[in-house]
Design an enzyme around this catalytic site. Structure first.
Site, PDB file in Angstrom:
ATOM      1  N   CYS A 102      14.416  10.138   5.901  1.00 54.12           N
ATOM      2  CA  CYS A 102      14.834   9.691   7.500  1.00 54.12           C
ATOM      3  C   CYS A 102      16.234   9.871   7.856  1.00 54.12           C
ATOM      4  O   CYS A 102      16.342  10.030   9.091  1.00 54.12           O
ATOM      5  CB  CYS A 102      14.188   8.217   7.532  1.00 54.12           C
ATOM      6  SG  CYS A 102      12.483   8.064   7.208  1.00 54.12           S
ATOM      7  N   GLU A 158      10.936   0.606   9.848  1.00 52.91           N
ATOM      8  CA  GLU A 158      11.972   1.798   9.401  1.00 52.91           C
ATOM      9  C   GLU A 158      11.178   3.065   9.890  1.00 52.91           C
ATOM     10  O   GLU A 158      10.355   3.528   8.904  1.00 52.91           O
ATOM     11  CB  GLU A 158      12.493   1.695   8.024  1.00 52.91           C
ATOM     12  CG  GLU A 158      13.594   2.314   7.899  1.00 52.91           C
ATOM     13  CD  GLU A 158      13.717   3.609   7.297  1.00 52.91           C
ATOM     14  OE1 GLU A 158      13.649   4.630   7.950  1.00 52.91           O
ATOM     15  OE2 GLU A 158      13.596   3.676   5.956  1.00 52.91           O
ATOM     16  N   GLU A 204      12.226  15.381  14.653  1.00 52.65           N
ATOM     17  CA  GLU A 204      12.689  15.401  13.154  1.00 52.65           C
ATOM     18  C   GLU A 204      12.230  16.589  12.365  1.00 52.65           C
ATOM     19  O   GLU A 204      10.983  16.846  12.655  1.00 52.65           O
ATOM     20  CB  GLU A 204      12.329  14.017  12.675  1.00 52.65           C
ATOM     21  CG  GLU A 204      12.477  13.687  11.468  1.00 52.65           C
ATOM     22  CD  GLU A 204      12.148  12.148  11.019  1.00 52.65           C
ATOM     23  OE1 GLU A 204      11.139  11.907  11.214  1.00 52.65           O
ATOM     24  OE2 GLU A 204      12.962  11.631  10.157  1.00 52.65           O
ATOM     25  N   LYS A 243       0.913  -1.071  -0.010  1.00 51.88           N
ATOM     26  CA  LYS A 243       0.008   0.216   0.064  1.00 51.88           C
ATOM     27  C   LYS A 243       0.884   1.390  -0.155  1.00 51.88           C
ATOM     28  O   LYS A 243       1.639   1.614   0.889  1.00 51.88           O
ATOM     29  CB  LYS A 243      -0.773   0.023   1.259  1.00 51.88           C
ATOM     30  CG  LYS A 243      -1.932   1.069   1.345  1.00 51.88           C
ATOM     31  CD  LYS A 243      -2.257   1.713   2.352  1.00 51.88           C
ATOM     32  CE  LYS A 243      -1.418   3.072   2.630  1.00 51.88           C
ATOM     33  NZ  LYS A 243      -1.597   4.027   1.864  1.00 51.88           N
TER      34      LYS A 243
HETATM   35  C1  SIN Z   1      14.122   7.149   4.007  1.00 52.74           C
HETATM   36  O1  SIN Z   1      14.139   8.335   4.361  1.00 52.74           O
HETATM   37  O2  SIN Z   1      13.618   6.389   4.653  1.00 52.74           O
HETATM   38  C2  SIN Z   1      15.244   6.266   2.919  1.00 52.74           C
HETATM   39  C3  SIN Z   1      16.416   6.958   2.848  1.00 52.74           C
HETATM   40  C4  SIN Z   1      17.573   6.028   2.155  1.00 52.74           C
HETATM   41  O3  SIN Z   1      17.317   4.959   1.917  1.00 52.74           O
HETATM   42  O4  SIN Z   1      18.579   6.714   2.172  1.00 52.74           O
END
Ligand code: SIN
Length: 463
Positions: free
Chosen positions: A265, A231, A365, A156
């Site tokens: 991230c 993640e 963040e 999804k």
């Molecule tokens: C992400 O922002 O979740 C992944 C970034 C990456 O794979 O470098």
């Protein structure tokens, strides 16, 4: 809502409408994936590898088209979208190879007449929920190991960016991967997430996204004891030690901080610089950041695209206002533009100096193009600031001194530690976080394990 309107975040234009799948349709997708699992798990590893390679080739053949779709729905500059398509296919290529290396082992027995054998088998139906910031790579780094392991896969995508995914799944089918072995369903995350987590047939949930949503998925997976890979959020520190190569540290900090307009991230979120070089570093950083061009990702020369949505934009602006109110000096940026009618948001890449630990930006963040610089005296203080967060995804440091380097590597509580390197991500490495940044790893040899069960056979009475 029966249709998702997919808009271009740079212009507000409607790109396409995508049908929302009903609960019954998602349940049917799971049922079909479950039936398909019975045959897909029997397809031999070399054939699965061949099909994955074909998928890889088809995506590569169509990469310009896919990159354009990605820029249209996500806003990232076309050069970054092309980079992401390559990154996404790296996972498919890597796991096509890994399919052939799912090894078991034999264990010397503790009694005469016994044999002990350990094998691996696919976990079953996998359900994935993927984010808008990397519409292709976050899917392939889940789908490729799942399919390589012999699992069936339903994804999804984020409501903001379903089009890239729909195209990737079409190409998987064109490559010969059966229709029910890889499927895409669309709709609101909460509803579809509940169907996934409550299903007995789904044996694994894999998710990239925010920590609160990850926690909910973990809780909801408990009743059926599903395997989970998460993640989640990050809050990456960048430590620049007194002996760092300042110019190099500036370039690499920019590479990390401003990738995808800071909506990554693993983006640098806090820049922690030794007091002896903080002025030089901050000024050089600001000078280079000033050169970054904000705009529509389809236009030549754009470095920073739009912010994905109003929520993301407001979070960035609030953090920036809070930092300025609490004493931050703006070296460049601090300009933003919202068109609420069109739902388009842009933030100028910003460098702020004299950040302090009372500022929200030092604890939350940002997911936007703001680099707050704070100074430190002793390296222990830098480590303390860096580790003072519930997150533990990526940390960066710059030093030419190997004693400092080893000390930092060992003391930073992060799953990914990057020494003199602003771009650690790759398909063949284990990507993932400690603490509230997640569970499990994606990529590398580690990344296929979560899709496999370990089975042990004890044979007795052997002559
Ligand atoms: C992400 O922002 O979740 C992944 C970034 C990456 O794979 O470098």
């Amino acid at each position: 809502m029966s249709q998702i309107k997919v808009n271009n975040p740079a212009t507000g234009e409607l790109i396409e409408e995508v049908k929302v799948n009903t609960t019954a349709e998602v349940e049917l997708a799971i049922e079909n994936a479950s039936t398909a699992f019975d045959s897909w798990k029997k397809v031999n590893a070399h054939e699965r590898a061949r099909l994955l390679k074909k998928w890889y080739e088809l995506i590569q053949l169509n990469k310009e088209e896919i990159a354009k779709i990605m820029t249209l729905e996500n806003g990232k500059p076309l050069k970054e979208s092309l980079g992401e398509v390559n990154y996404a296919t790296d996972y498919i290529e890597w796991y096509a190879e890994e399919a052939k290396r799912i090894y078991g082992r034999t264990i010397p027995a503790h009694q005469d007449g016994k044999r002990i054998v350990v094998t691996k088998q696919p976990i079953g139906v996998v359900a994935a929920i993927t984010p808008w910031n990397f519409p292709a790579a976050m899917m392939t780094r889940k789908a490729a190991p799942a399919l390589a392991a012999g699992c069936t896969f339903i994804v999804k995508p984020a409501e903001e960016t379903p089009l890239t995914m729909i195209r990737l799944v079409e190409l998987a089918h064109e490559a010969g991967i059966p229709e029910h072995v890889v499927q895409v369903v669309n709709g609101p995350g909460k509803e579809i997430g509940e169907v996934f987590t409550s299903s007995k047939d789904v044996r694994k949930i894999t998710f990239t996204g925010s920590t609160p949503v990850g926690k909910l998925l973990i809780k909801n997976s408990a009743d059926t004891v599903k395997s989970v890979t998460m993640e989640l959020g990050g809050h990456a520190p960048v430590i620049v030690a007194k002996d760092a190569d300042v110019d190099f540290a500036v370039t690499q900090t920019i590479a990390s901080k401003f990738r995808n307009a800071g909506q990554t991230c693993v983006c640098a979120n806090r820049v922690i610089v030794h007091e002896s070089i903080v002025d030089e570093f901050s000024e050089k950083l600001a000078q280079e950041v000033k050169k970054l061009k904000v705009g529509n990702g389809l236009e030549e020369g754009t470095d920073i695209g739009p912010i994905i949505n109003k929520g993301g934009y407001e979070k960035i602006v609030n953090q920036l206002e809070d930092a300025v109110e609490k004493g931050a000096d703006v070296l460049t940026g601090n300009e933003y533009e919202a068109n609420y009618d069109k739902d388009c948001y842009f933030v100028q890449p910003t460098v702020i100096k004299n950040a302090n630990l009372d500022m929200t930006i030092m604890h939350e963040e940002t997911f936007g193009p703001i680099a707050p610089v704070i100074s430190f005296k002793e390296i222990e203080e830098a480590v303390k600031i860096a580790n003072d967060t519930p997150f533990g995804l990526a940390a960066y440091f710059f030093t030419e001194d190997y004693q400092t380097g080893i000390q930092l590597y060992e003391q930073l509580d992060y799953g990914i530690v990057s020494w003199n390197d602003g771009a650690p991500s790759a398909a063949h490495v284990p990507f993932g976080g400690m603490k509230e940044s997640g569970l499990g790893r994606e990529g590398g040899t580690e990344g296929i394990e979560p899709y496999l069960e370990t089975k042990y056979l004890s044979i007795g009475n052997v002559e």
